[in-house]
Motif scaffolding. Sequence first.
Motif, mmCIF file in Angstrom:
data_model
loop_
_atom_site.group_PDB
_atom_site.id
_atom_site.type_symbol
_atom_site.label_atom_id
_atom_site.label_comp_id
_atom_site.label_asym_id
_atom_site.label_seq_id
_atom_site.Cartn_x
_atom_site.Cartn_y
_atom_site.Cartn_z
ATOM 1 N N THR A 45 46.966 -20.214 11.709
ATOM 2 C CA THR A 45 46.929 -21.354 10.778
ATOM 3 C C THR A 45 47.974 -22.398 11.173
ATOM 4 O OG1 THR A 45 48.349 -20.141 9.241
ATOM 5 C CG2 THR A 45 45.970 -20.079 8.811
ATOM 6 N N GLN A 69 43.684 -14.064 10.950
ATOM 7 C CA GLN A 69 44.117 -14.765 12.161
ATOM 8 C C GLN A 69 43.894 -13.854 13.375
ATOM 9 O OE1 GLN A 69 47.782 -17.583 11.111
ATOM 10 N NE2 GLN A 69 48.301 -15.429 10.953
ATOM 11 N N ALA A 75 45.162 -14.614 16.383
ATOM 12 C CA ALA A 75 46.367 -14.694 17.230
ATOM 13 C C ALA A 75 47.539 -15.182 16.376
ATOM 14 C CB ALA A 75 46.117 -15.613 18.417
ATOM 15 N N LYS A 118 51.083 -15.715 14.813
ATOM 16 C CA LYS A 118 52.366 -15.772 15.522
ATOM 17 C C LYS A 118 53.523 -15.426 14.584
ATOM 18 C CE LYS A 118 51.997 -20.123 16.595
ATOM 19 N NZ LYS A 118 52.276 -21.430 17.215
ATOM 20 N N GLN A 159 58.028 -14.694 14.454
ATOM 21 C CA GLN A 159 59.236 -15.332 14.970
ATOM 22 C C GLN A 159 59.544 -14.841 16.375
ATOM 23 O OE1 GLN A 159 62.325 -14.439 12.113
ATOM 24 N NE2 GLN A 159 61.017 -15.196 10.485
ATOM 25 N N PHE A 216 49.017 -18.403 5.604
ATOM 26 C CA PHE A 216 48.758 -19.829 5.384
ATOM 27 C C PHE A 216 49.891 -20.690 5.925
ATOM 28 C CE2 PHE A 216 51.430 -20.810 1.581
ATOM 29 C CZ PHE A 216 51.783 -19.522 1.200
ATOM 30 N N GLY A 271 56.963 -12.868 6.160
ATOM 31 C CA GLY A 271 57.757 -13.592 7.143
ATOM 32 C C GLY A 271 57.376 -15.058 7.145
ATOM 33 N N ILE A 272 58.271 -15.854 7.694
ATOM 34 C CA ILE A 272 58.093 -17.313 7.701
ATOM 35 C C ILE A 272 58.319 -17.813 9.125
ATOM 36 C CG2 ILE A 272 59.088 -19.485 6.844
ATOM 37 C CD1 ILE A 272 60.035 -17.754 4.351
ATOM 38 N N GLY A 323 54.677 -21.789 8.296
ATOM 39 C CA GLY A 323 53.723 -20.681 8.264
ATOM 40 C C GLY A 323 54.276 -19.534 7.438
ATOM 41 N N ILE A 324 53.470 -19.064 6.513
ATOM 42 C CA ILE A 324 53.908 -17.963 5.649
ATOM 43 C C ILE A 324 52.911 -16.815 5.766
ATOM 44 C CG2 ILE A 324 54.401 -17.254 3.257
ATOM 45 C CD1 ILE A 324 55.217 -20.164 2.709
HETATM 46 C C1 BTN Z 1 57.824 -13.415 11.173
HETATM 47 O O1 BTN Z 1 57.841 -13.026 12.344
HETATM 48 O O2 BTN Z 1 58.407 -12.784 10.284
HETATM 49 C C2 BTN Z 1 57.095 -14.673 10.806
HETATM 50 C C3 BTN Z 1 55.644 -14.432 10.533
HETATM 51 C C4 BTN Z 1 54.876 -15.676 10.164
HETATM 52 C C5 BTN Z 1 53.389 -15.405 10.043
HETATM 53 C C6 BTN Z 1 52.628 -16.569 9.497
HETATM 54 S S1 BTN Z 1 50.994 -16.133 9.019
HETATM 55 C C7 BTN Z 1 50.579 -17.806 8.790
HETATM 56 C C8 BTN Z 1 51.244 -18.589 9.917
HETATM 57 N N1 BTN Z 1 50.406 -18.629 11.090
HETATM 58 C C9 BTN Z 1 50.936 -17.969 12.121
HETATM 59 O O3 BTN Z 1 50.408 -17.839 13.249
HETATM 60 N N2 BTN Z 1 52.107 -17.419 11.765
HETATM 61 C C10 BTN Z 1 52.461 -17.770 10.405
#
Ligand code: BTN
Length: 241
Positions: free
Chosen positions: A12, A36, A38, A40, A42, A57, A111-112, A129-130
């Motif tokens: 997203t 999703q 793929a 992503k 952190q 989202f 995660g964010i 991204g959350i």
């Molecule tokens: C982390 O590694 O803690 C962060 C994770 C973030 C995931 C969210 S899901 C919605 C948005 N799209 C992505 O590809 N990643 C973020």
Amino acid sequence: MNIIKLNAISSTNDYLKELNAATPAENFTTVVAEYQTAGKGQMGAKWNVEPGKNLTFSVLIKDVLPDVAGIFNLNVAVAVSVVQALNSLALQEINIKWPNDILAGSKKIGGILIENAIKPDGSIQSVIGIGLNVNQTDFNGLPKASSLAIVSDKTFDKEQIMMAILNALRANVEFVNNNAQQLLDTYHSLLFKKNIPATFEKDGSRFVGIIQGVSASGNLIILHENDKVAEYGLKEIALLY
Ligand code: BTN
């Protein structure tokens, strides 16, 4: 609020970045996907969750940060918003592991990932991204992962949770420039392992220290056993838990 609902998408965050690059999208444009392919996380990690059960989202924030100095303030506003939204839905003991993991007790439920772009006029556009584990109950092989359903023994309406987060985010983004200290104070009050001895890893070795807080630029401030205080950036140190 412009909310785009998708079934499956690669990420997203990537979708929203491409959408905004093709035709400038309005502030708070939101893209939510059931799944999703793929996702992503952190620091180059992947974000893989069970299709359909969780919230994934992204939200576009523009015309808020005047320059890069405020980037960590936005990170704080987002993390605090997620916790406040979950609290408003009667979910307790939700805290933030520096810099922006969302924990229930000591397990990660969310995660964010914030991706910032500097525009030619120097202003910042951010895609927030959350990922929040909502109704998934099986995290085989991931002992530190959990979900809202596991911690509360209920299933949740994902949309209701997303709307609560978006509403909290709208309110808190107002404070990013004019009352960042209030946001940082709230962030500190929610910080996992603050003021208690914790183990950290740096350059392959471990040490015990006490988190004192987080600096305005986002560094973790640690009191060492020799009474010295030092600051560390995200890529320098890991809190073991
Ligand atoms: C982390 O590694 O803690 C962060 C994770 C973030 C995931 C969210 S899901 C919605 C948005 N799209 C992505 O590809 N990643 C973020």
